[in-house]
Design an enzyme around this catalytic site. Structure first.
Site, PDB file in Angstrom:
ATOM      1  N   LYS A 161       0.859  -1.192   0.000  1.00  0.00           N
ATOM      2  CA  LYS A 161       0.000   0.000   0.000  1.00  0.00           C
ATOM      3  C   LYS A 161       0.887   1.232   0.000  1.00  0.00           C
ATOM      4  O   LYS A 161       1.759   1.378   0.861  1.00  0.00           O
ATOM      5  CB  LYS A 161      -0.922   0.017   1.227  1.00  0.00           C
ATOM      6  N   LEU A 162       0.651   2.119  -0.962  1.00  0.00           N
ATOM      7  CA  LEU A 162       1.402   3.364  -1.047  1.00  0.00           C
ATOM      8  C   LEU A 162       0.559   4.511  -0.515  1.00  0.00           C
ATOM      9  O   LEU A 162      -0.585   4.706  -0.954  1.00  0.00           O
ATOM     10  CB  LEU A 162       1.789   3.667  -2.500  1.00  0.00           C
ATOM     11  N   LYS A 163       1.085   5.268   0.420  1.00  0.00           N
ATOM     12  CA  LYS A 163       0.444   6.505   0.833  1.00  0.00           C
ATOM     13  C   LYS A 163       0.627   7.537  -0.284  1.00  0.00           C
ATOM     14  O   LYS A 163       1.712   7.650  -0.863  1.00  0.00           O
ATOM     15  CB  LYS A 163       1.062   7.024   2.133  1.00  0.00           C
ATOM     16  N   ASP A 189      -3.478   4.861  -0.634  1.00  0.00           N
ATOM     17  CA  ASP A 189      -4.240   5.430   0.482  1.00  0.00           C
ATOM     18  C   ASP A 189      -4.003   6.931   0.523  1.00  0.00           C
ATOM     19  O   ASP A 189      -2.872   7.388   0.681  1.00  0.00           O
ATOM     20  CB  ASP A 189      -3.792   4.785   1.795  1.00  0.00           C
ATOM     21  N   ASN A 191      -5.823   9.129   2.639  1.00  0.00           N
ATOM     22  CA  ASN A 191      -6.112   9.746   3.943  1.00  0.00           C
ATOM     23  C   ASN A 191      -6.794  11.098   3.789  1.00  0.00           C
ATOM     24  O   ASN A 191      -6.393  12.088   4.391  1.00  0.00           O
ATOM     25  CB  ASN A 191      -4.849   9.880   4.788  1.00  0.00           C
ATOM     26  N   GLY A 291      -4.465  -0.742  10.025  1.00  0.00           N
ATOM     27  CA  GLY A 291      -3.554  -0.661  11.157  1.00  0.00           C
ATOM     28  C   GLY A 291      -3.351   0.767  11.608  1.00  0.00           C
ATOM     29  O   GLY A 291      -3.530   1.708  10.836  1.00  0.00           O
ATOM     30  N   ILE A 293      -0.420   1.538  13.624  1.00  0.00           N
ATOM     31  CA  ILE A 293       0.918   1.439  14.220  1.00  0.00           C
ATOM     32  C   ILE A 293       0.802   0.923  15.657  1.00  0.00           C
ATOM     33  O   ILE A 293       1.359   1.477  16.602  1.00  0.00           O
ATOM     34  CB  ILE A 293       1.682   2.778  14.148  1.00  0.00           C
TER      35      ILE A 293
END
Length: 368
Positions: A161-163, A189, A191, A291, A293
């Site tokens: 998954k790449l932010k 993602d 956000n 998740g 963290i």
């Protein structure tokens, strides 16, 4: 079961490397841990709030305040509590799902340990290990990104998954595809970093065969996500927008979501997370476990949740060493791209006292 009291701990855990998303960069994970004590034993909960209200309106100082002055006293006043009673007992207090979820988690852990039953068995597990993906933060350069992604693939992670954010979206995705090929399970993602006006830019991701694009728009903009779904081919996954089973059902009905990321803290706990799973399963919507963290405590519970039948996509349930050189529990170690589902009573793991003490910055006892 009568609650004797709750120990609330503030901990600070250094990350192995800074983790950058569209809302900021973390180099240390500051979080709250709860130890619920009953005559039958104790249980642990983890509050997934962050130091500031960036991912969510909830944050550590606010969570500690509401736990100390409202939520924990409400449970202490109850003559008999179970995990199933926590949500009704706290319903009069608006919001604060992450704080409520942490308290429910601690009570559930204590309850299950007393009955020698595992989280996985209680939630409805159907597998003994879960496939693991990894979340890759925003990098300074494309070569740096490719080195990091290559390292995770070499470790055995089955999904990347790449932010992303405006200015860091199409090019990093293209670079990863060109270097590692179309067979790599790849998703992005945002956000909440984009607006509906960015639909043409997000449509440029369509040719890369992504599993999904996660939470591109603001969390309240469910209708915007429904419109975006009509304008792009990449499936839309909601994260921040899904705060309950009802919210999931509404988003599905509106056509705003094709895949759901379930984060137990965000929806108020693992029992509501199971309800979100069930709603999505009933509508043919696949889910995966996100998740925050977490330490080994939250990771253990997430892995148990991810072993339910409708978790058909690899989650962000990475190994302990993805974020921490030293965890506070026995570490979760990747094997063949999977993590084992804990089978011991309750969470199946507990903090190692000396490791927990090393990262504890403050603690307070609320109770008799």
């Amino acid at each position: 079961m009568k609650l004797s009291g709750v120990e609330l701990r503030r901990v600070q855990m250094p990350l192995v490397a800074p983790f950058r998303t569209s809302f900021g960069t973390q180099s240390v994970r500051e979080l709250l841990l709860l130890r619920a004590v009953t005559p039958a034993g104790e249980g642990w909960g983890e509050c997934v709030t962050m130091a500031g209200p960036l991912y969510s309106s909830e944050y550590n100082d606010g969570a500690e305040h509401v736990l100390r002055h409202y939520l924990i006293p409400a449970l202490l006043a109850a003559e008999d509590i179970t995990a199933a009673k926590v949500t009704p007992l706290l319903a009069k207090f608006k919001g604060h799902r992450m704080a409520k979820g942490a308290l429910e988690m601690a009570v559930l852990d204590a309850e299950l340990r007393a009955h020698e039953r595992s989280f996985a068995a209680e939630l409805g597990s159907v597998r003994d290990s879960v496939p693991c993906g990894v979340s890759v933060g925003i990098m300074d350069t494309i070569p740096q990104l490719l080195d990091v992604v290559g390292g995770y693939l070499d470790e055995g992670y089955v999904r990347i998954k790449l932010k992303i954010e405006p200015g860091w979206d199409v090019e990093p995705v293209r670079a990863v595809r060109e270097r590692f090929g179309d067979d790599v399970l790849l998703q992005v993602d945002a956000n909440t970093a984009y607006t509906l006006g960015d639909a043409p830019q997000l449509a440029r991701l369509d040719p890369f065969g992504l599993l999904l694009i996660e939470q591109p728009l603001e969390e309240e903009d469910v209708l915007g996500h429904a419109e975006l779904a009509r304008r792009i081919q990449t499936p839309i996954c909601l994260d921040e927008s899904i705060v309950s089973a009802r919210a999931a059902a509404d988003a599905i009905k509106l056509g705003a979501v094709q895949i759901v990321n379930i984060k137990p803290g965000r929806v108020g706990g693992y029992l509501e997370a199971r309800r979100v799973h069930d709603v999505c399963a009933a509508h043919g919507i696949p889910v995966w476990c996100g998740g925050m963290i977490e330490t080994g405590l939250g990771r253990a519970a997430n892995v148990a949740l991810a072993s339910l039948p409708n978790f058909t996509l690899p989650g962000d349930t990475s190994a302990s060493d993805r974020f921490y050189k030293t965890d506070i529990t026995e570490p979760f170690v990747l094997s063949g791209g999977h993590l084992p589902v804990p089978t011991g009573p309750g969470l199946g793991v507990a903090p190692i006292p000396e490791l927990l003490d090393e990262v504890t910055t403050a603690k307070v006892w609320i109770g008799s």
